[in-house]
Design a protein around this motif. Structure first.
Motif: not given
Length: 578
Positions: A542-568
Protein backbone atom coordinates in the motif's frame (compact mmCIF):
# COMPACT_ATOMS: atom_id res chain seq x y z
CA UNK A 1 10.38 4.12 -15.44
CA UNK A 2 8.35 5.22 -18.46
CA UNK A 3 10.58 3.19 -20.78
CA UNK A 4 8.89 0.09 -19.41
CA UNK A 5 5.53 1.31 -20.66
CA UNK A 6 4.72 0.22 -24.21
CA UNK A 7 2.59 3.27 -24.96
CA UNK A 8 2.00 6.79 -23.69
CA UNK A 9 -1.04 8.22 -22.05
CA UNK A 10 -2.98 10.02 -24.77
CA UNK A 11 -3.63 13.72 -24.57
CA UNK A 12 -5.73 15.98 -26.68
CA UNK A 13 -7.08 19.47 -26.95
CA UNK A 14 -10.75 20.33 -27.20
CA UNK A 15 -11.68 22.28 -30.28
CA UNK A 16 -13.15 25.66 -29.53
CA UNK A 17 -16.24 26.64 -31.43
CA UNK A 18 -19.00 29.20 -31.45
CA UNK A 19 -21.74 28.62 -28.92
CA UNK A 20 -25.14 28.44 -30.53
CA UNK A 21 -28.28 28.77 -28.42
CA UNK A 22 -29.58 25.36 -27.47
CA UNK A 23 -32.79 26.09 -29.36
CA UNK A 24 -31.15 26.85 -32.67
CA UNK A 25 -31.12 24.42 -35.54
CA UNK A 26 -29.59 24.77 -38.97
CA UNK A 27 -32.89 26.23 -40.21
CA UNK A 28 -33.34 28.49 -37.18
CA UNK A 29 -36.41 26.66 -35.93
CA UNK A 30 -37.12 25.54 -32.38
CA UNK A 31 -37.47 21.90 -31.37
CA UNK A 32 -40.35 21.53 -28.94
CA UNK A 33 -39.87 19.49 -25.80
CA UNK A 34 -42.90 20.33 -23.71
CA UNK A 35 -43.19 19.41 -20.09
CA UNK A 36 -45.14 20.83 -17.18
CA UNK A 37 -42.37 20.66 -14.61
CA UNK A 38 -38.59 21.08 -14.47
CA UNK A 39 -36.36 18.49 -12.83
CA UNK A 40 -35.73 19.71 -9.29
CA UNK A 41 -33.02 17.11 -8.66
CA UNK A 42 -30.57 17.99 -11.45
CA UNK A 43 -27.53 20.02 -10.40
CA UNK A 44 -27.88 22.08 -13.60
CA UNK A 45 -30.86 24.39 -13.86
CA UNK A 46 -31.84 27.67 -15.49
CA UNK A 47 -33.29 30.90 -14.19
CA UNK A 48 -34.83 32.88 -17.07
CA UNK A 49 -34.90 36.67 -16.95
CA UNK A 50 -37.03 39.04 -19.06
CA UNK A 51 -36.03 42.72 -18.94
CA UNK A 52 -38.10 45.79 -19.89
CA UNK A 53 -40.79 45.05 -22.51
CA UNK A 54 -42.41 48.50 -22.32
CA UNK A 55 -42.19 49.43 -26.00
CA UNK A 56 -44.00 46.23 -26.98
CA UNK A 57 -47.04 47.41 -24.97
CA UNK A 58 -47.37 51.13 -25.79
CA UNK A 59 -50.93 52.15 -26.64
CA UNK A 60 -51.37 51.29 -30.33
CA UNK A 61 -47.64 51.37 -31.13
CA UNK A 62 -46.65 48.00 -29.68
CA UNK A 63 -46.65 44.35 -30.66
CA UNK A 64 -47.14 41.46 -28.24
CA UNK A 65 -45.77 38.89 -30.68
CA UNK A 66 -42.10 39.01 -29.55
CA UNK A 67 -43.00 38.48 -25.87
CA UNK A 68 -45.50 35.77 -26.77
CA UNK A 69 -42.76 33.98 -28.69
CA UNK A 70 -40.35 34.32 -25.75
CA UNK A 71 -42.86 32.89 -23.27
CA UNK A 72 -43.77 29.99 -25.56
CA UNK A 73 -40.07 29.31 -25.98
CA UNK A 74 -39.50 29.17 -22.22
CA UNK A 75 -42.39 26.74 -21.79
CA UNK A 76 -41.17 24.58 -24.66
CA UNK A 77 -37.60 24.54 -23.32
CA UNK A 78 -38.51 23.68 -19.73
CA UNK A 79 -37.13 20.15 -19.94
CA UNK A 80 -34.20 20.74 -22.30
CA UNK A 81 -32.82 23.72 -20.34
CA UNK A 82 -34.34 22.72 -16.98
CA UNK A 83 -35.90 26.16 -16.60
CA UNK A 84 -37.06 26.32 -13.00
CA UNK A 85 -38.24 29.92 -12.81
CA UNK A 86 -38.79 33.08 -14.89
CA UNK A 87 -38.45 36.65 -13.59
CA UNK A 88 -39.58 39.87 -15.29
CA UNK A 89 -37.65 42.95 -14.19
CA UNK A 90 -40.35 45.60 -14.52
CA UNK A 91 -41.58 48.17 -17.04
CA UNK A 92 -43.87 45.64 -18.60
CA UNK A 93 -45.65 48.54 -20.34
CA UNK A 94 -44.89 52.07 -21.50
CA UNK A 95 -47.70 54.00 -19.81
CA UNK A 96 -49.25 51.69 -17.24
CA UNK A 97 -52.64 52.12 -18.88
CA UNK A 98 -55.35 49.59 -18.15
CA UNK A 99 -55.41 48.36 -21.76
CA UNK A 100 -51.63 47.99 -21.91
CA UNK A 101 -51.52 46.11 -18.62
CA UNK A 102 -54.32 43.80 -19.70
CA UNK A 103 -52.53 43.10 -22.99
CA UNK A 104 -49.29 42.03 -21.31
CA UNK A 105 -51.36 40.11 -18.76
CA UNK A 106 -52.84 38.07 -21.59
CA UNK A 107 -49.34 37.21 -22.79
CA UNK A 108 -48.36 35.86 -19.37
CA UNK A 109 -51.34 33.54 -19.35
CA UNK A 110 -49.14 31.21 -21.40
CA UNK A 111 -47.25 30.61 -18.14
CA UNK A 112 -50.36 30.56 -15.97
CA UNK A 113 -51.96 27.83 -18.07
CA UNK A 114 -48.95 25.60 -17.58
CA UNK A 115 -48.52 26.53 -13.90
CA UNK A 116 -45.00 27.75 -14.60
CA UNK A 117 -43.29 29.54 -11.72
CA UNK A 118 -42.65 33.20 -12.53
CA UNK A 119 -42.58 36.66 -10.96
CA UNK A 120 -43.26 40.18 -12.16
CA UNK A 121 -42.67 43.53 -10.50
CA UNK A 122 -43.67 47.10 -11.19
CA UNK A 123 -41.34 49.50 -12.98
CA UNK A 124 -41.70 53.24 -13.13
CA UNK A 125 -43.62 53.02 -16.42
CA UNK A 126 -46.20 50.62 -14.98
CA UNK A 127 -47.63 53.13 -12.48
CA UNK A 128 -47.12 56.61 -11.10
CA UNK A 129 -43.34 56.79 -10.75
CA UNK A 130 -43.63 59.42 -8.00
CA UNK A 131 -45.18 56.89 -5.60
CA UNK A 132 -43.87 54.00 -3.53
CA UNK A 133 -45.46 50.66 -2.71
CA UNK A 134 -48.12 52.34 -0.55
CA UNK A 135 -49.75 53.89 -3.64
CA UNK A 136 -52.92 51.83 -3.44
CA UNK A 137 -54.90 50.28 -6.28
CA UNK A 138 -53.61 50.52 -9.85
CA UNK A 139 -54.27 48.65 -13.12
CA UNK A 140 -50.93 46.89 -12.50
CA UNK A 141 -52.07 45.61 -9.10
CA UNK A 142 -55.43 44.55 -10.50
CA UNK A 143 -53.70 42.44 -13.16
CA UNK A 144 -50.53 41.24 -11.42
CA UNK A 145 -51.44 41.38 -7.75
CA UNK A 146 -51.33 38.40 -5.38
CA UNK A 147 -54.64 36.98 -6.63
CA UNK A 148 -53.07 36.17 -9.98
CA UNK A 149 -50.48 33.91 -8.36
CA UNK A 150 -52.71 31.96 -5.98
CA UNK A 151 -52.31 28.82 -8.16
CA UNK A 152 -48.61 29.38 -8.80
CA UNK A 153 -46.33 26.51 -7.71
CA UNK A 154 -43.71 28.99 -6.48
CA UNK A 155 -45.64 31.94 -5.01
CA UNK A 156 -45.23 32.16 -1.24
CA UNK A 157 -46.62 35.55 -0.37
CA UNK A 158 -46.84 39.29 -0.93
CA UNK A 159 -46.55 42.40 1.20
CA UNK A 160 -49.89 43.76 2.50
CA UNK A 161 -49.86 46.42 -0.22
CA UNK A 162 -49.45 43.69 -2.89
CA UNK A 163 -46.50 45.28 -4.72
CA UNK A 164 -43.70 43.15 -3.27
CA UNK A 165 -43.71 39.37 -3.46
CA UNK A 166 -41.51 36.38 -2.98
CA UNK A 167 -41.28 32.99 -4.64
CA UNK A 168 -39.53 29.76 -3.71
CA UNK A 169 -38.50 27.21 -6.29
CA UNK A 170 -36.72 23.91 -5.85
CA UNK A 171 -33.61 23.09 -7.90
CA UNK A 172 -30.44 21.06 -7.43
CA UNK A 173 -32.03 19.34 -4.46
CA UNK A 174 -32.60 22.52 -2.42
CA UNK A 175 -34.93 25.53 -2.21
CA UNK A 176 -34.06 28.98 -3.60
CA UNK A 177 -35.90 32.24 -2.90
CA UNK A 178 -36.64 35.03 -5.38
CA UNK A 179 -37.60 38.50 -4.15
CA UNK A 180 -39.64 40.56 -6.62
CA UNK A 181 -39.50 44.10 -5.20
CA UNK A 182 -41.32 47.25 -6.19
CA UNK A 183 -39.83 50.13 -8.12
CA UNK A 184 -39.74 52.11 -4.88
CA UNK A 185 -40.10 50.34 -1.56
CA UNK A 186 -41.44 52.18 1.46
CA UNK A 187 -40.22 51.62 5.01
CA UNK A 188 -43.05 49.13 5.34
CA UNK A 189 -41.78 47.34 2.24
CA UNK A 190 -38.28 47.10 3.68
CA UNK A 191 -39.65 45.76 6.96
CA UNK A 192 -41.74 43.14 5.14
CA UNK A 193 -38.74 42.03 3.07
CA UNK A 194 -36.52 41.67 6.13
CA UNK A 195 -39.22 39.59 7.76
CA UNK A 196 -39.38 37.28 4.71
CA UNK A 197 -35.64 36.72 4.95
CA UNK A 198 -35.81 36.16 8.70
CA UNK A 199 -38.48 33.49 8.16
CA UNK A 200 -36.38 31.79 5.48
CA UNK A 201 -32.90 32.08 6.95
CA UNK A 202 -31.28 29.18 5.09
CA UNK A 203 -32.43 29.91 1.55
CA UNK A 204 -30.09 31.53 -0.99
CA UNK A 205 -31.77 34.60 -2.46
CA UNK A 206 -31.94 36.21 -5.89
CA UNK A 207 -33.18 39.79 -5.59
CA UNK A 208 -35.04 41.22 -8.57
CA UNK A 209 -36.14 44.83 -8.80
CA UNK A 210 -36.47 47.47 -11.48
CA UNK A 211 -33.75 49.88 -10.38
CA UNK A 212 -30.55 49.07 -8.52
CA UNK A 213 -27.43 49.69 -10.64
CA UNK A 214 -26.59 51.39 -13.92
CA UNK A 215 -23.57 51.20 -16.22
CA UNK A 216 -20.85 53.63 -15.14
CA UNK A 217 -18.48 55.48 -17.44
CA UNK A 218 -16.04 52.55 -17.39
CA UNK A 219 -18.81 50.11 -18.27
CA UNK A 220 -18.95 48.56 -14.81
CA UNK A 221 -22.24 48.61 -12.93
CA UNK A 222 -22.63 51.26 -10.25
CA UNK A 223 -25.32 51.77 -7.63
CA UNK A 224 -27.95 54.38 -8.43
CA UNK A 225 -29.21 56.71 -5.71
CA UNK A 226 -32.12 54.38 -4.93
CA UNK A 227 -29.78 51.41 -5.36
CA UNK A 228 -27.60 52.76 -2.54
CA UNK A 229 -30.66 52.89 -0.30
CA UNK A 230 -31.52 49.30 -1.22
CA UNK A 231 -27.91 48.18 -0.67
CA UNK A 232 -27.54 49.89 2.69
CA UNK A 233 -31.02 49.05 3.94
CA UNK A 234 -31.28 45.44 2.79
CA UNK A 235 -28.69 43.75 0.60
CA UNK A 236 -25.48 44.57 2.44
CA UNK A 237 -26.53 43.02 5.74
CA UNK A 238 -28.32 39.94 4.40
CA UNK A 239 -25.73 37.40 3.34
CA UNK A 240 -28.40 35.22 1.72
CA UNK A 241 -28.65 37.65 -1.21
CA UNK A 242 -25.94 36.52 -3.60
CA UNK A 243 -27.31 37.78 -6.94
CA UNK A 244 -29.28 40.91 -7.86
CA UNK A 245 -30.96 41.58 -11.20
CA UNK A 246 -32.48 44.83 -12.45
CA UNK A 247 -33.52 46.63 -15.61
CA UNK A 248 -34.55 50.28 -16.09
CA UNK A 249 -31.23 51.67 -17.32
CA UNK A 250 -29.22 50.67 -20.34
CA UNK A 251 -26.71 49.47 -21.49
CA UNK A 252 -26.29 46.21 -19.56
CA UNK A 253 -23.45 45.94 -17.07
CA UNK A 254 -22.32 43.98 -14.05
CA UNK A 255 -20.09 44.18 -11.01
CA UNK A 256 -19.30 42.37 -7.78
CA UNK A 257 -19.93 44.07 -4.43
CA UNK A 258 -18.76 42.87 -1.02
CA UNK A 259 -21.39 42.57 1.70
CA UNK A 260 -21.00 42.99 5.45
CA UNK A 261 -20.11 39.30 5.83
CA UNK A 262 -17.20 39.75 3.42
CA UNK A 263 -18.88 37.75 0.66
CA UNK A 264 -19.49 38.55 -3.00
CA UNK A 265 -22.80 39.82 -4.26
CA UNK A 266 -23.08 39.59 -8.04
CA UNK A 267 -24.94 42.63 -9.33
CA UNK A 268 -26.30 42.68 -12.90
CA UNK A 269 -28.33 45.09 -15.00
CA UNK A 270 -29.97 43.81 -18.17
CA UNK A 271 -32.13 45.94 -20.48
CA UNK A 272 -32.38 46.05 -24.27
CA UNK A 273 -35.30 48.40 -24.94
CA UNK A 274 -32.92 50.79 -26.72
CA UNK A 275 -32.14 48.15 -29.34
CA UNK A 276 -34.01 47.08 -32.48
CA UNK A 277 -37.73 46.45 -32.04
CA UNK A 278 -37.79 47.50 -28.39
CA UNK A 279 -35.27 44.78 -27.57
CA UNK A 280 -37.07 42.06 -29.56
CA UNK A 281 -38.19 40.54 -26.23
CA UNK A 282 -34.66 39.48 -25.41
CA UNK A 283 -34.38 36.91 -22.65
CA UNK A 284 -31.38 36.19 -20.51
CA UNK A 285 -30.74 32.67 -19.25
CA UNK A 286 -28.79 32.15 -16.04
CA UNK A 287 -27.67 28.55 -16.32
CA UNK A 288 -26.57 27.35 -12.88
CA UNK A 289 -24.12 24.45 -12.85
CA UNK A 290 -23.44 23.43 -9.28
CA UNK A 291 -21.01 20.69 -10.31
CA UNK A 292 -18.82 23.29 -12.03
CA UNK A 293 -19.53 26.07 -9.50
CA UNK A 294 -20.48 28.35 -12.37
CA UNK A 295 -23.41 30.36 -13.70
CA UNK A 296 -23.29 30.64 -17.49
CA UNK A 297 -25.22 33.60 -18.88
CA UNK A 298 -26.47 34.05 -22.43
CA UNK A 299 -28.83 36.54 -24.06
CA UNK A 300 -30.95 36.04 -27.17
CA UNK A 301 -34.33 36.69 -28.76
CA UNK A 302 -36.54 33.59 -29.18
CA UNK A 303 -38.79 35.62 -31.46
CA UNK A 304 -35.98 36.28 -33.90
CA UNK A 305 -34.57 32.81 -33.44
CA UNK A 306 -37.85 31.31 -34.62
CA UNK A 307 -38.12 33.36 -37.81
CA UNK A 308 -37.53 31.59 -41.10
CA UNK A 309 -35.80 34.68 -42.56
CA UNK A 310 -34.24 37.73 -40.99
CA UNK A 311 -33.68 41.26 -42.21
CA UNK A 312 -30.35 43.04 -41.91
CA UNK A 313 -31.08 44.46 -38.46
CA UNK A 314 -32.57 41.25 -37.08
CA UNK A 315 -29.52 39.22 -37.98
CA UNK A 316 -27.48 41.32 -35.54
CA UNK A 317 -29.94 40.80 -32.72
CA UNK A 318 -30.63 37.06 -32.63
CA UNK A 319 -28.01 36.50 -29.96
CA UNK A 320 -25.88 39.08 -28.15
CA UNK A 321 -22.32 38.07 -27.40
CA UNK A 322 -20.74 41.14 -25.83
CA UNK A 323 -18.97 40.91 -22.48
CA UNK A 324 -22.06 42.20 -20.68
CA UNK A 325 -24.42 39.81 -22.47
CA UNK A 326 -22.65 36.48 -22.53
CA UNK A 327 -20.35 35.52 -19.69
CA UNK A 328 -19.74 33.09 -16.86
CA UNK A 329 -19.89 33.80 -13.14
CA UNK A 330 -17.69 31.59 -10.94
CA UNK A 331 -19.30 30.85 -7.57
CA UNK A 332 -18.24 28.23 -5.07
CA UNK A 333 -21.83 27.67 -3.98
CA UNK A 334 -21.06 25.61 -0.91
CA UNK A 335 -18.52 28.11 0.38
CA UNK A 336 -20.66 31.14 -0.55
CA UNK A 337 -23.71 29.76 1.28
CA UNK A 338 -21.77 28.39 4.26
CA UNK A 339 -22.58 31.40 6.45
CA UNK A 340 -26.33 30.85 6.40
CA UNK A 341 -26.83 27.31 5.08
CA UNK A 342 -23.70 25.27 5.82
CA UNK A 343 -23.57 21.75 4.43
CA UNK A 344 -23.28 19.53 7.49
CA UNK A 345 -20.34 17.14 7.32
CA UNK A 346 -21.30 13.54 6.85
CA UNK A 347 -21.08 11.69 10.12
CA UNK A 348 -18.49 8.99 10.52
CA UNK A 349 -19.80 5.56 9.59
CA UNK A 350 -18.94 2.57 11.76
CA UNK A 351 -16.80 -0.19 10.34
CA UNK A 352 -19.66 -2.70 10.37
CA UNK A 353 -21.53 -0.66 7.74
CA UNK A 354 -18.62 -1.00 5.32
CA UNK A 355 -18.09 -4.75 5.65
CA UNK A 356 -20.19 -5.74 2.66
CA UNK A 357 -20.36 -9.45 1.74
CA UNK A 358 -17.08 -10.51 0.15
CA UNK A 359 -14.92 -7.94 1.96
CA UNK A 360 -11.35 -9.25 1.92
CA UNK A 361 -9.59 -6.34 3.61
CA UNK A 362 -10.58 -2.96 5.04
CA UNK A 363 -7.89 -0.55 6.24
CA UNK A 364 -8.34 2.78 7.94
CA UNK A 365 -5.63 5.31 8.72
CA UNK A 366 -5.83 4.96 12.49
CA UNK A 367 -4.75 1.31 12.56
CA UNK A 368 -2.59 -1.25 10.79
CA UNK A 369 -5.19 -3.91 11.54
CA UNK A 370 -7.41 -5.35 8.85
CA UNK A 371 -10.81 -4.24 10.14
CA UNK A 372 -12.59 -6.95 8.13
CA UNK A 373 -11.28 -9.49 10.64
CA UNK A 374 -9.70 -11.60 7.90
CA UNK A 375 -6.14 -11.14 9.13
CA UNK A 376 -4.86 -9.06 6.23
CA UNK A 377 -3.01 -6.76 8.59
CA UNK A 378 -0.40 -4.21 7.50
CA UNK A 379 3.11 -3.43 8.65
CA UNK A 380 4.77 -0.06 8.16
CA UNK A 381 8.09 0.40 6.35
CA UNK A 382 9.69 3.83 6.61
CA UNK A 383 7.95 7.12 7.35
CA UNK A 384 4.19 7.32 6.91
CA UNK A 385 2.34 10.04 8.85
CA UNK A 386 -1.23 9.98 10.18
CA UNK A 387 -3.25 13.11 9.35
CA UNK A 388 -6.78 14.45 9.78
CA UNK A 389 -7.10 15.16 6.03
CA UNK A 390 -9.98 13.28 4.41
CA UNK A 391 -12.40 13.11 1.52
CA UNK A 392 -15.76 14.60 2.48
CA UNK A 393 -17.49 11.26 1.77
CA UNK A 394 -14.93 9.17 3.62
CA UNK A 395 -16.59 7.02 6.29
CA UNK A 396 -13.69 7.80 8.63
CA UNK A 397 -12.02 11.14 9.26
CA UNK A 398 -8.34 10.44 8.71
CA UNK A 399 -5.68 9.52 6.18
CA UNK A 400 -1.99 8.77 5.91
CA UNK A 401 0.54 11.00 4.20
CA UNK A 402 3.17 9.20 2.15
CA UNK A 403 6.20 11.39 1.59
CA UNK A 404 8.06 9.36 -1.07
CA UNK A 405 10.01 7.37 1.53
CA UNK A 406 7.60 5.04 3.34
CA UNK A 407 4.91 2.50 2.55
CA UNK A 408 2.78 -0.26 4.06
CA UNK A 409 2.81 -3.97 3.31
CA UNK A 410 0.47 -6.83 4.13
CA UNK A 411 2.06 -9.20 6.61
CA UNK A 412 3.73 -12.33 5.24
CA UNK A 413 0.96 -14.70 6.27
CA UNK A 414 -1.95 -12.51 5.13
CA UNK A 415 -4.60 -14.66 3.37
CA UNK A 416 -5.03 -11.94 0.71
CA UNK A 417 -1.48 -12.60 -0.54
CA UNK A 418 -2.60 -15.91 -2.08
CA UNK A 419 -6.03 -14.93 -3.43
CA UNK A 420 -6.69 -15.03 -7.20
CA UNK A 421 -10.06 -13.21 -7.22
CA UNK A 422 -11.50 -15.36 -9.99
CA UNK A 423 -15.09 -14.28 -9.43
CA UNK A 424 -14.13 -10.59 -9.62
CA UNK A 425 -12.85 -7.86 -7.34
CA UNK A 426 -13.27 -4.27 -6.25
CA UNK A 427 -10.40 -2.12 -4.99
CA UNK A 428 -11.32 1.28 -3.53
CA UNK A 429 -9.28 4.10 -2.05
CA UNK A 430 -9.50 7.81 -1.28
CA UNK A 431 -6.46 9.71 -2.54
CA UNK A 432 -5.18 13.26 -2.74
CA UNK A 433 -2.09 14.41 -4.64
CA UNK A 434 -0.14 17.38 -3.30
CA UNK A 435 0.14 20.66 -5.20
CA UNK A 436 3.03 20.43 -7.64
CA UNK A 437 2.91 16.62 -7.72
CA UNK A 438 6.06 15.48 -9.57
CA UNK A 439 6.38 11.82 -8.61
CA UNK A 440 4.76 9.82 -11.46
CA UNK A 441 4.47 6.04 -11.47
CA UNK A 442 4.18 5.81 -7.70
CA UNK A 443 1.97 3.02 -6.50
CA UNK A 444 -1.26 2.99 -4.54
CA UNK A 445 -1.68 -0.77 -4.32
CA UNK A 446 0.88 -3.14 -5.84
CA UNK A 447 1.65 -6.84 -5.71
CA UNK A 448 5.31 -7.25 -4.74
CA UNK A 449 5.80 -10.32 -6.95
CA UNK A 450 6.50 -9.78 -10.68
CA UNK A 451 4.62 -11.50 -13.46
CA UNK A 452 7.51 -13.89 -13.98
CA UNK A 453 6.95 -15.32 -10.49
CA UNK A 454 3.52 -16.46 -11.68
CA UNK A 455 4.90 -17.90 -14.92
CA UNK A 456 4.10 -14.91 -17.14
CA UNK A 457 6.35 -14.18 -20.11
CA UNK A 458 4.32 -11.58 -22.04
CA UNK A 459 4.93 -7.83 -21.99
CA UNK A 460 7.51 -7.09 -19.28
CA UNK A 461 7.42 -10.05 -16.85
CA UNK A 462 9.41 -8.03 -14.31
CA UNK A 463 6.43 -5.74 -13.85
CA UNK A 464 4.33 -6.53 -10.76
CA UNK A 465 1.50 -9.02 -11.09
CA UNK A 466 -0.95 -6.20 -10.34
CA UNK A 467 -0.44 -2.51 -9.68
CA UNK A 468 -2.61 0.59 -9.29
CA UNK A 469 -0.32 3.52 -10.09
CA UNK A 470 -0.53 7.28 -10.37
CA UNK A 471 1.02 8.30 -13.67
CA UNK A 472 2.19 11.73 -14.84
CA UNK A 473 -0.41 14.47 -14.45
CA UNK A 474 -2.29 12.51 -11.83
CA UNK A 475 -3.75 9.87 -14.15
CA UNK A 476 -4.44 6.35 -12.91
CA UNK A 477 -3.10 3.09 -14.33
CA UNK A 478 -4.34 -0.36 -13.35
CA UNK A 479 -2.07 -3.01 -14.89
CA UNK A 480 -2.63 -6.68 -14.09
CA UNK A 481 -1.50 -10.11 -15.25
CA UNK A 482 -4.84 -11.99 -15.21
CA UNK A 483 -4.84 -15.58 -14.02
CA UNK A 484 -5.47 -17.15 -17.41
CA UNK A 485 -3.66 -14.72 -19.70
CA UNK A 486 0.04 -14.30 -20.48
CA UNK A 487 -0.08 -10.57 -21.24
CA UNK A 488 -1.05 -7.67 -19.02
CA UNK A 489 -4.45 -6.00 -19.13
CA UNK A 490 -4.19 -2.24 -18.58
CA UNK A 491 -6.75 0.43 -17.73
CA UNK A 492 -5.92 4.11 -17.99
CA UNK A 493 -7.45 7.14 -16.28
CA UNK A 494 -7.45 10.83 -17.06
CA UNK A 495 -5.36 13.52 -15.39
CA UNK A 496 -6.78 14.50 -12.00
CA UNK A 497 -6.38 17.84 -10.28
CA UNK A 498 -3.85 18.14 -7.49
CA UNK A 499 -4.86 19.31 -4.04
CA UNK A 500 -8.27 17.60 -4.37
CA UNK A 501 -9.56 14.45 -2.74
CA UNK A 502 -10.71 11.73 -5.12
CA UNK A 503 -12.45 8.41 -4.65
CA UNK A 504 -10.98 5.83 -7.04
CA UNK A 505 -12.13 2.29 -7.71
CA UNK A 506 -11.06 -0.69 -9.82
CA UNK A 507 -13.96 -3.06 -10.50
CA UNK A 508 -13.69 -6.47 -12.20
CA UNK A 509 -16.85 -8.52 -12.80
CA UNK A 510 -14.97 -11.77 -13.38
CA UNK A 511 -14.25 -10.99 -17.03
CA UNK A 512 -13.53 -7.30 -17.60
CA UNK A 513 -12.16 -4.45 -15.53
CA UNK A 514 -13.32 -0.85 -15.24
CA UNK A 515 -11.78 2.18 -13.55
CA UNK A 516 -13.96 4.72 -11.73
CA UNK A 517 -13.21 8.14 -10.29
CA UNK A 518 -15.84 9.74 -8.04
CA UNK A 519 -18.25 7.02 -9.16
CA UNK A 520 -17.86 7.94 -12.85
CA UNK A 521 -16.74 5.22 -15.27
CA UNK A 522 -13.64 6.19 -17.21
CA UNK A 523 -13.04 5.81 -20.94
CA UNK A 524 -9.92 3.75 -21.45
CA UNK A 525 -11.17 0.49 -19.98
CA UNK A 526 -10.19 -2.52 -22.14
CA UNK A 527 -12.74 -5.02 -23.46
CA UNK A 528 -10.07 -7.74 -23.33
CA UNK A 529 -11.11 -10.51 -20.91
CA UNK A 530 -9.18 -10.37 -17.65
CA UNK A 531 -10.30 -13.06 -15.22
CA UNK A 532 -8.79 -13.10 -11.77
CA UNK A 533 -5.31 -12.03 -10.67
CA UNK A 534 -2.28 -14.30 -10.93
CA UNK A 535 -0.42 -14.86 -7.69
CA UNK A 536 2.90 -15.95 -6.27
CA UNK A 537 1.96 -15.53 -2.61
CA UNK A 538 3.99 -12.36 -2.05
CA UNK A 539 2.59 -9.42 -0.01
CA UNK A 540 0.59 -6.49 -1.35
CA UNK A 541 2.12 -3.02 -0.94
CA UNK A 542 0.00 0.00 0.00
CA UNK A 543 1.61 3.25 -1.12
CA UNK A 544 4.48 1.82 -3.21
CA UNK A 545 5.45 0.41 -6.62
CA UNK A 546 7.81 -2.56 -7.05
CA UNK A 547 9.76 -3.81 -10.06
CA UNK A 548 11.24 -7.31 -10.06
CA UNK A 549 10.46 -7.56 -6.32
CA UNK A 550 12.37 -4.33 -5.57
CA UNK A 551 10.34 -1.46 -4.05
CA UNK A 552 11.21 1.38 -6.41
CA UNK A 553 8.82 4.21 -5.67
CA UNK A 554 6.74 5.09 -2.66
CA UNK A 555 3.57 7.07 -3.09
CA UNK A 556 3.55 10.88 -2.73
CA UNK A 557 0.32 12.21 -1.26
CA UNK A 558 -2.52 11.18 1.00
CA UNK A 559 -4.29 7.83 1.05
CA UNK A 560 -7.45 7.55 3.09
CA UNK A 561 -9.18 4.30 3.86
CA UNK A 562 -8.92 1.41 1.40
CA UNK A 563 -11.18 -1.58 0.83
CA UNK A 564 -10.73 -4.79 -1.19
CA UNK A 565 -13.76 -6.97 -2.01
CA UNK A 566 -13.70 -10.28 -3.91
CA UNK A 567 -16.57 -9.36 -6.24
CA UNK A 568 -17.71 -6.45 -8.40
CA UNK A 569 -19.51 -3.77 -6.39
CA UNK A 570 -22.05 -1.46 -8.00
CA UNK A 571 -21.37 2.26 -7.76
CA UNK A 572 -24.00 2.76 -5.08
CA UNK A 573 -22.14 0.36 -2.79
CA UNK A 574 -18.82 2.19 -2.99
CA UNK A 575 -17.28 3.59 0.18
CA UNK A 576 -18.69 7.02 -0.67
CA UNK A 577 -22.15 5.69 0.18
CA UNK A 578 -23.90 8.13 -2.14
Amino acid sequence: MTSRRTFLLGTGAAAAGTLVPATATAQGTEPETRTARPDAGRDRFTLAVIPDTQYLFDRDRGNAEPLDAALRHLVDRTAADNIVFTAHLGDLTENGLKGEIEDVGRSFRALDRRRVGYSVLAGNHDLDARTDDQRGRTPYLDEFGPRRFRDSPTFRGASPDGYNSYHVFRAAGREWLVLALDWRMSDKGFAWTRDVLARNPKLPVVLTTHEFVHAGDAGEAELSDYGRRLWEGLVKDHDQIFLTLNGHFWPPARTVLTNAAGNDVHVHITNYQDRYYGGSAMIRLYEFDLARNTIDVRTYSPWLLGKSSLNALERKEVELTGDADRFSVPIDFERRFAGFAPVPPRPERPVRQLLVPGTVAYWRADSLKDLSGNGNDLRQVGAVTATAEHHRDSPSRASRFFGKEGYLSTVDNAPMNRLTFERGYTVEAFIKLPAGFDHPWCGLLTKLAPGAAAGKTGDDPKEPIATLNVAGGGGLQWAVFPKGRNEMSTNWGHEMAYGTWWHVAVVNDGRRTKLYVEGAELLRNPSTPATGIATAGDPWLVGAYAYDRVVEKSFHGWIGEMRVVDRALPVDRFLTGR
